[in-house]
Design a protein around this motif. Structure first.
Motif, PDB file in Angstrom:
ATOM      1  N   HIS A 114     -20.100  50.774 -21.117  1.00 38.45           N
ATOM      2  CA  HIS A 114     -20.064  50.649 -22.579  1.00 38.45           C
ATOM      3  C   HIS A 114     -18.997  51.554 -23.204  1.00 38.45           C
ATOM      4  N   PHE A 115     -18.947  52.802 -22.744  1.00 39.89           N
ATOM      5  CA  PHE A 115     -18.028  53.774 -23.339  1.00 39.89           C
ATOM      6  C   PHE A 115     -16.702  53.880 -22.592  1.00 39.89           C
ATOM      7  N   GLU A 116     -16.611  53.232 -21.425  1.00 38.39           N
ATOM      8  CA  GLU A 116     -15.415  53.277 -20.574  1.00 38.39           C
ATOM      9  C   GLU A 116     -15.013  54.707 -20.224  1.00 38.39           C
ATOM     10  N   GLU A 117     -16.022  55.525 -20.007  1.00 40.80           N
ATOM     11  CA  GLU A 117     -15.814  56.876 -19.494  1.00 40.80           C
ATOM     12  C   GLU A 117     -17.075  57.300 -18.761  1.00 40.80           C
ATOM     13  N   SER A 118     -16.975  58.390 -18.013  1.00 46.53           N
ATOM     14  CA  SER A 118     -18.094  58.798 -17.159  1.00 46.53           C
ATOM     15  C   SER A 118     -19.353  59.067 -17.978  1.00 46.53           C
ATOM     16  N   SER A 119     -20.495  58.789 -17.358  1.00 40.61           N
ATOM     17  CA  SER A 119     -21.776  59.014 -18.036  1.00 40.61           C
ATOM     18  C   SER A 119     -21.992  60.502 -18.318  1.00 40.61           C
ATOM     19  N   LEU A 120     -21.444  61.383 -17.489  1.00 38.99           N
ATOM     20  CA  LEU A 120     -21.561  62.826 -17.749  1.00 38.99           C
ATOM     21  C   LEU A 120     -20.744  63.221 -18.975  1.00 38.99           C
ATOM     22  N   SER A 121     -19.575  62.646 -19.116  1.00 39.40           N
ATOM     23  CA  SER A 121     -18.744  62.905 -20.291  1.00 39.40           C
ATOM     24  C   SER A 121     -19.454  62.422 -21.560  1.00 39.40           C
ATOM     25  N   VAL A 122     -20.068  61.235 -21.483  1.00 40.41           N
ATOM     26  CA  VAL A 122     -20.818  60.708 -22.629  1.00 40.41           C
ATOM     27  C   VAL A 122     -21.998  61.624 -22.948  1.00 40.41           C
ATOM     28  N   LYS A 123     -22.713  62.077 -21.915  1.00 41.71           N
ATOM     29  CA  LYS A 123     -23.847  62.989 -22.125  1.00 41.71           C
ATOM     30  C   LYS A 123     -23.381  64.227 -22.889  1.00 41.71           C
ATOM     31  N   ASN A 124     -22.267  64.810 -22.450  1.00 41.27           N
ATOM     32  CA  ASN A 124     -21.749  66.015 -23.104  1.00 41.27           C
ATOM     33  C   ASN A 124     -21.298  65.734 -24.532  1.00 41.27           C
ATOM     34  N   ASP A 125     -20.645  64.584 -24.763  1.00 41.03           N
ATOM     35  CA  ASP A 125     -20.219  64.211 -26.114  1.00 41.03           C
ATOM     36  C   ASP A 125     -21.419  64.037 -27.043  1.00 41.03           C
ATOM     37  N   LEU A 126     -22.467  63.398 -26.533  1.00 41.71           N
ATOM     38  CA  LEU A 126     -23.673  63.207 -27.344  1.00 41.71           C
ATOM     39  C   LEU A 126     -24.288  64.550 -27.714  1.00 41.71           C
ATOM     40  N   LYS A 127     -24.394  65.435 -26.724  1.00 47.72           N
ATOM     41  CA  LYS A 127     -24.978  66.757 -26.968  1.00 47.72           C
ATOM     42  C   LYS A 127     -24.145  67.551 -27.969  1.00 47.72           C
ATOM     43  N   ASN A 128     -22.828  67.564 -27.764  1.00 51.74           N
ATOM     44  CA  ASN A 128     -21.948  68.332 -28.646  1.00 51.74           C
ATOM     45  C   ASN A 128     -21.902  67.771 -30.063  1.00 51.74           C
ATOM     46  N   GLY A 129     -22.098  66.466 -30.203  1.00 53.32           N
ATOM     47  CA  GLY A 129     -22.077  65.838 -31.521  1.00 53.32           C
ATOM     48  C   GLY A 129     -23.448  65.665 -32.133  1.00 53.32           C
ATOM     49  N   ASN A 130     -24.478  66.225 -31.460  1.00 52.65           N
ATOM     50  CA  ASN A 130     -25.855  66.093 -31.928  1.00 52.65           C
ATOM     51  C   ASN A 130     -26.203  64.618 -32.178  1.00 52.65           C
ATOM     52  N   MET A 131     -25.881  63.766 -31.193  1.00 53.89           N
ATOM     53  CA  MET A 131     -26.107  62.329 -31.290  1.00 53.89           C
ATOM     54  C   MET A 131     -27.020  61.873 -30.157  1.00 53.89           C
ATOM     55  N   THR A 132     -27.527  60.657 -30.271  1.00 52.29           N
ATOM     56  CA  THR A 132     -28.302  60.032 -29.204  1.00 52.29           C
ATOM     57  C   THR A 132     -27.804  58.606 -28.999  1.00 52.29           C
ATOM     58  N   LEU A 133     -28.056  58.078 -27.818  1.00 47.97           N
ATOM     59  CA  LEU A 133     -27.666  56.692 -27.562  1.00 47.97           C
ATOM     60  C   LEU A 133     -28.397  55.740 -28.495  1.00 47.97           C
ATOM     61  N   GLU A 134     -29.697  55.972 -28.625  1.00 46.48           N
ATOM     62  CA  GLU A 134     -30.508  55.051 -29.427  1.00 46.48           C
ATOM     63  C   GLU A 134     -30.253  55.238 -30.925  1.00 46.48           C
ATOM     64  N   GLY A 135     -30.297  56.487 -31.385  1.00 39.95           N
ATOM     65  CA  GLY A 135     -30.154  56.743 -32.811  1.00 39.95           C
ATOM     66  C   GLY A 135     -28.764  56.493 -33.356  1.00 39.95           C
ATOM     67  N   THR A 136     -27.748  56.879 -32.624  1.00 40.02           N
ATOM     68  CA  THR A 136     -26.377  56.777 -33.104  1.00 40.02           C
ATOM     69  C   THR A 136     -25.730  55.438 -32.767  1.00 40.02           C
ATOM     70  N   PHE A 137     -26.019  54.904 -31.580  1.00 38.98           N
ATOM     71  CA  PHE A 137     -25.321  53.703 -31.115  1.00 38.98           C
ATOM     72  C   PHE A 137     -26.229  52.485 -30.955  1.00 38.98           C
ATOM     73  N   GLN A 138     -27.522  52.630 -31.274  1.00 42.01           N
ATOM     74  CA  GLN A 138     -28.495  51.545 -31.136  1.00 42.01           C
ATOM     75  C   GLN A 138     -28.527  50.976 -29.717  1.00 42.01           C
ATOM     76  N   LEU A 139     -28.402  51.854 -28.727  1.00 37.33           N
ATOM     77  CA  LEU A 139     -28.477  51.463 -27.313  1.00 37.33           C
ATOM     78  C   LEU A 139     -29.826  51.904 -26.771  1.00 37.33           C
ATOM     79  N   SER A 140     -30.613  50.972 -26.302  1.00 39.18           N
ATOM     80  CA  SER A 140     -31.978  51.234 -25.859  1.00 39.18           C
ATOM     81  C   SER A 140     -32.012  52.129 -24.625  1.00 39.18           C
ATOM     82  N   ASN A 141     -32.909  53.113 -24.650  1.00 37.17           N
ATOM     83  CA  ASN A 141     -33.102  53.974 -23.484  1.00 37.17           C
ATOM     84  C   ASN A 141     -33.623  53.192 -22.283  1.00 37.17           C
TER      85      ASN A 141
END
Length: 141
Positions: free
Chosen positions: A71-98
């Motif tokens: 989905h993000f065309e980058e590593s899942s670890l990089s996405v995890k770190n971006d979400l944490k640093n931006g205080n975001m979630t997959l579900e809340g910010t991007f409407q992607l189901s857990n």
């Protein structure tokens, strides 16, 4: 730790996936680590291995991590770190189901030069940083 966001190759084939997968399994065995690994090409699983000691749901973990990398065309670890640093979630910010997406380390998208993203390589069974790093270590990236 090297936070590689993607793997770019000159070319890629099913035989390439077999060699990559076996290298990762060999390294995990040398380290006495129990892993599951899946390599997908154009949304088709072309290499899959789950250690006998891991629970049956590892297939689902592999799929959910790979969905994030695709989905993000980058590593899942990089996405995890971006979400944490931006205080975001997959579900809340991007409407992607857990249920279908998991932002934990261990999936890296595969790109071919002049062709774009063609698949993912995903490992599960270790900590998410170790899942990510074993891919990099085994492929000498």
């Amino acid at each position: 730790m090297d936070l590689l966001k993607k793997i770019t190759l000159q070319k890629f084939s099913n035989n390439s996936a077999l060699k990559m997968g076996l290298k990762i399994i060999d390294l995990a065995r040398e380290r006495n680590q129990k892993i599951a690994i899946e390599i997908c090409r154009l949304n088709h699983s072309i290499f899959l291995y789950v250690d006998d000691t891991l629970p049956a749901d590892k297939h689902n973990w592999l799929k959910r991590k790979a969905n994030v990398a695709k989905h993000f065309e980058e590593s899942s670890l990089s996405v995890k770190n971006d979400l944490k640093n931006g205080n975001m979630t997959l579900e809340g910010t991007f409407q992607l189901s857990n249920k279908d997406y998991l932002a934990k380390g261990g999936s890296i998208p595969l790109f071919v030069e002049n062709a774009g993203m063609i698949g993912t390589i995903t490992v599960s069974g270790l900590s998410d940083v170790e899942d990510h790093q074993i891919i990099i270590d085994s492929l000498n990236l």
